[in-house]
Design a protein around this motif. Structure first.
Motif, PDB file in Angstrom:
ATOM      1  N   TYR A   6       0.824  -1.205   0.000  1.00 40.53           N
ATOM      2  CA  TYR A   6       0.000   0.000   0.000  1.00 40.53           C
ATOM      3  C   TYR A   6       0.862   1.262   0.000  1.00 40.53           C
ATOM      4  O   TYR A   6       0.515   2.252  -0.636  1.00 40.53           O
ATOM      5  CB  TYR A   6      -0.966  -0.003   1.183  1.00 40.53           C
ATOM      6  CG  TYR A   6      -2.114  -0.953   0.972  1.00 40.53           C
ATOM      7  CD1 TYR A   6      -3.167  -0.616   0.143  1.00 40.53           C
ATOM      8  CD2 TYR A   6      -2.122  -2.200   1.580  1.00 40.53           C
ATOM      9  CE1 TYR A   6      -4.220  -1.484  -0.074  1.00 40.53           C
ATOM     10  CE2 TYR A   6      -3.171  -3.085   1.372  1.00 40.53           C
ATOM     11  CZ  TYR A   6      -4.215  -2.720   0.542  1.00 40.53           C
ATOM     12  OH  TYR A   6      -5.248  -3.594   0.321  1.00 40.53           O
ATOM     13  N   VAL A   7       1.982   1.230   0.700  1.00 39.98           N
ATOM     14  CA  VAL A   7       2.895   2.377   0.691  1.00 39.98           C
ATOM     15  C   VAL A   7       3.432   2.599  -0.715  1.00 39.98           C
ATOM     16  O   VAL A   7       3.487   3.729  -1.216  1.00 39.98           O
ATOM     17  CB  VAL A   7       4.041   2.173   1.713  1.00 39.98           C
ATOM     18  CG1 VAL A   7       5.090   3.255   1.560  1.00 39.98           C
ATOM     19  CG2 VAL A   7       3.490   2.151   3.125  1.00 39.98           C
ATOM     20  N   GLY A  41      -4.956   8.471  -3.873  1.00 33.95           N
ATOM     21  CA  GLY A  41      -6.203   7.811  -3.502  1.00 33.95           C
ATOM     22  C   GLY A  41      -6.618   6.773  -4.529  1.00 33.95           C
ATOM     23  O   GLY A  41      -7.082   5.678  -4.184  1.00 33.95           O
ATOM     24  N   ALA A  42      -6.430   7.094  -5.808  1.00 42.27           N
ATOM     25  CA  ALA A  42      -6.778   6.151  -6.873  1.00 42.27           C
ATOM     26  C   ALA A  42      -5.874   4.927  -6.839  1.00 42.27           C
ATOM     27  O   ALA A  42      -6.322   3.808  -7.124  1.00 42.27           O
ATOM     28  CB  ALA A  42      -6.683   6.843  -8.229  1.00 42.27           C
ATOM     29  N   ALA A  43      -4.611   5.115  -6.488  1.00 40.93           N
ATOM     30  CA  ALA A  43      -3.690   3.977  -6.394  1.00 40.93           C
ATOM     31  C   ALA A  43      -4.120   3.019  -5.293  1.00 40.93           C
ATOM     32  O   ALA A  43      -4.156   1.804  -5.491  1.00 40.93           O
ATOM     33  CB  ALA A  43      -2.264   4.466  -6.149  1.00 40.93           C
ATOM     34  N   VAL A  44      -4.476   3.571  -4.152  1.00 39.78           N
ATOM     35  CA  VAL A  44      -4.925   2.725  -3.041  1.00 39.78           C
ATOM     36  C   VAL A  44      -6.259   2.070  -3.393  1.00 39.78           C
ATOM     37  O   VAL A  44      -6.441   0.860  -3.212  1.00 39.78           O
ATOM     38  CB  VAL A  44      -5.032   3.546  -1.735  1.00 39.78           C
ATOM     39  CG1 VAL A  44      -5.686   2.727  -0.639  1.00 39.78           C
ATOM     40  CG2 VAL A  44      -3.650   4.011  -1.296  1.00 39.78           C
ATOM     41  N   ALA A  45      -7.207   2.865  -3.926  1.00 40.39           N
ATOM     42  CA  ALA A  45      -8.520   2.316  -4.278  1.00 40.39           C
ATOM     43  C   ALA A  45      -8.403   1.281  -5.397  1.00 40.39           C
ATOM     44  O   ALA A  45      -9.079   0.245  -5.364  1.00 40.39           O
ATOM     45  CB  ALA A  45      -9.459   3.444  -4.707  1.00 40.39           C
ATOM     46  N   TRP A  48      -6.936  -1.926  -3.966  1.00 37.90           N
ATOM     47  CA  TRP A  48      -7.961  -2.609  -3.180  1.00 37.90           C
ATOM     48  C   TRP A  48      -8.995  -3.267  -4.089  1.00 37.90           C
ATOM     49  O   TRP A  48      -9.367  -4.417  -3.892  1.00 37.90           O
ATOM     50  CB  TRP A  48      -8.640  -1.619  -2.234  1.00 37.90           C
ATOM     51  CG  TRP A  48      -9.762  -2.238  -1.473  1.00 37.90           C
ATOM     52  CD1 TRP A  48      -9.676  -2.967  -0.332  1.00 37.90           C
ATOM     53  CD2 TRP A  48     -11.146  -2.218  -1.825  1.00 37.90           C
ATOM     54  NE1 TRP A  48     -10.921  -3.385   0.058  1.00 37.90           N
ATOM     55  CE2 TRP A  48     -11.840  -2.946  -0.851  1.00 37.90           C
ATOM     56  CE3 TRP A  48     -11.866  -1.645  -2.868  1.00 37.90           C
ATOM     57  CZ2 TRP A  48     -13.220  -3.116  -0.886  1.00 37.90           C
ATOM     58  CZ3 TRP A  48     -13.233  -1.816  -2.908  1.00 37.90           C
ATOM     59  CH2 TRP A  48     -13.888  -2.547  -1.922  1.00 37.90           C
ATOM     60  N   ALA A  49      -9.473  -2.517  -5.096  1.00 35.40           N
ATOM     61  CA  ALA A  49     -10.496  -3.051  -6.002  1.00 35.40           C
ATOM     62  C   ALA A  49      -9.966  -4.252  -6.784  1.00 35.40           C
ATOM     63  O   ALA A  49     -10.680  -5.241  -6.965  1.00 35.40           O
ATOM     64  CB  ALA A  49     -10.965  -1.959  -6.970  1.00 35.40           C
ATOM     65  N   ALA A  50      -8.734  -4.182  -7.234  1.00 27.66           N
ATOM     66  CA  ALA A  50      -8.154  -5.298  -7.982  1.00 27.66           C
ATOM     67  C   ALA A  50      -8.038  -6.534  -7.104  1.00 27.66           C
ATOM     68  O   ALA A  50      -8.282  -7.657  -7.563  1.00 27.66           O
ATOM     69  CB  ALA A  50      -6.793  -4.903  -8.537  1.00 27.66           C
ATOM     70  N   ASP A  51      -7.671  -6.359  -5.854  1.00 29.46           N
ATOM     71  CA  ASP A  51      -7.612  -7.494  -4.928  1.00 29.46           C
ATOM     72  C   ASP A  51      -9.013  -8.006  -4.596  1.00 29.46           C
ATOM     73  O   ASP A  51      -9.239  -9.207  -4.548  1.00 29.46           O
ATOM     74  CB  ASP A  51      -6.893  -7.113  -3.636  1.00 29.46           C
ATOM     75  CG  ASP A  51      -5.394  -7.119  -3.793  1.00 29.46           C
ATOM     76  OD1 ASP A  51      -4.903  -7.673  -4.791  1.00 29.46           O
ATOM     77  OD2 ASP A  51      -4.717  -6.565  -2.915  1.00 29.46           O
ATOM     78  N   VAL A  72      -3.883  -3.995 -12.935  1.00 25.06           N
ATOM     79  CA  VAL A  72      -4.067  -3.194 -11.715  1.00 25.06           C
ATOM     80  C   VAL A  72      -3.731  -1.730 -12.008  1.00 25.06           C
ATOM     81  O   VAL A  72      -4.449  -0.815 -11.588  1.00 25.06           O
ATOM     82  CB  VAL A  72      -3.203  -3.744 -10.556  1.00 25.06           C
ATOM     83  CG1 VAL A  72      -3.287  -2.837  -9.343  1.00 25.06           C
ATOM     84  CG2 VAL A  72      -3.632  -5.158 -10.197  1.00 25.06           C
ATOM     85  N   LEU A  73      -2.665  -1.501 -12.747  1.00 22.44           N
ATOM     86  CA  LEU A  73      -2.294  -0.138 -13.123  1.00 22.44           C
ATOM     87  C   LEU A  73      -3.398   0.519 -13.942  1.00 22.44           C
ATOM     88  O   LEU A  73      -3.725   1.688 -13.739  1.00 22.44           O
ATOM     89  CB  LEU A  73      -0.982  -0.133 -13.901  1.00 22.44           C
ATOM     90  CG  LEU A  73      -0.481   1.222 -14.381  1.00 22.44           C
ATOM     91  CD1 LEU A  73      -0.189   2.129 -13.196  1.00 22.44           C
ATOM     92  CD2 LEU A  73       0.738   1.047 -15.251  1.00 22.44           C
ATOM     93  N   GLY A  74      -4.013  -0.240 -14.840  1.00 23.51           N
ATOM     94  CA  GLY A  74      -5.119   0.290 -15.633  1.00 23.51           C
ATOM     95  C   GLY A  74      -6.308   0.677 -14.768  1.00 23.51           C
ATOM     96  O   GLY A  74      -6.938   1.719 -14.990  1.00 23.51           O
ATOM     97  N   VAL A  75      -6.615  -0.150 -13.783  1.00 21.09           N
ATOM     98  CA  VAL A  75      -7.708   0.168 -12.850  1.00 21.09           C
ATOM     99  C   VAL A  75      -7.369   1.437 -12.075  1.00 21.09           C
ATOM    100  O   VAL A  75      -8.214   2.329 -11.905  1.00 21.09           O
ATOM    101  CB  VAL A  75      -7.969  -1.015 -11.888  1.00 21.09           C
ATOM    102  CG1 VAL A  75      -8.934  -0.625 -10.781  1.00 21.09           C
ATOM    103  CG2 VAL A  75      -8.491  -2.226 -12.651  1.00 21.09           C
ATOM    104  N   GLN A  76      -6.138   1.558 -11.630  1.00 23.35           N
ATOM    105  CA  GLN A  76      -5.719   2.735 -10.864  1.00 23.35           C
ATOM    106  C   GLN A  76      -5.809   4.001 -11.703  1.00 23.35           C
ATOM    107  O   GLN A  76      -6.336   5.023 -11.242  1.00 23.35           O
ATOM    108  CB  GLN A  76      -4.291   2.541 -10.348  1.00 23.35           C
ATOM    109  CG  GLN A  76      -4.168   1.479  -9.294  1.00 23.35           C
ATOM    110  CD  GLN A  76      -2.729   1.136  -8.967  1.00 23.35           C
ATOM    111  OE1 GLN A  76      -1.828   1.318  -9.788  1.00 23.35           O
ATOM    112  NE2 GLN A  76      -2.508   0.623  -7.769  1.00 23.35           N
TER     113      GLN A  76
END
Length: 101
Positions: A6-7, A41-45, A48-51, A72-76
């Motif tokens: 997450y960091v 925020g989008a990176a964390v969200a 999380w969404a990808a997981d 995951v990068l695309g989702v972010q």
């Protein structure tokens, strides 16, 4: 997911916010700090969404001894584009720099 994942997503999110702003057409009247915060925020969200929905591909790349998944990068980036667009719309709606006739 480990806490350091997450960091890394937060640090990487700064870059994601800038990419989202580049991808989004037109001029966005928001500052760089808000852009970076939206990207974080989008990176964390997005992580999380990808997981949460098991959105992972076998296409990865490595950067600074960390492996990143393209899906995951695309989702972010997608979440960041939506966030930047909403922030730009709100800035335009509530901004005071409009011409008054």
């Amino acid at each position: 997911m480990q806490p350091e994942d997450y960091v890394a997503a937060i640090v990487f999110g700064a870059v994601i916010g800038v990419i989202a702003r580049i991808v989004l057409p037109g001029r966005q009247r928001i500052g760089i700090i808000l852009t970076v915060l939206i990207g974080m925020g989008a990176a964390v969200a997005g992580t999380w969404a990808a997981d949460r929905w098991d959105l992972h591909s076998d296409k990865t790349f490595e950067l600074v001894n960390r492996t990143f998944d393209w899906l995951v990068l695309g989702v972010q980036v997608g979440i960041a584009v939506v966030g930047v667009a909403i922030a730009a719309l709100l800035a335009r709606a509530f901004g005071t720099d409009r011409d008054v006739d």
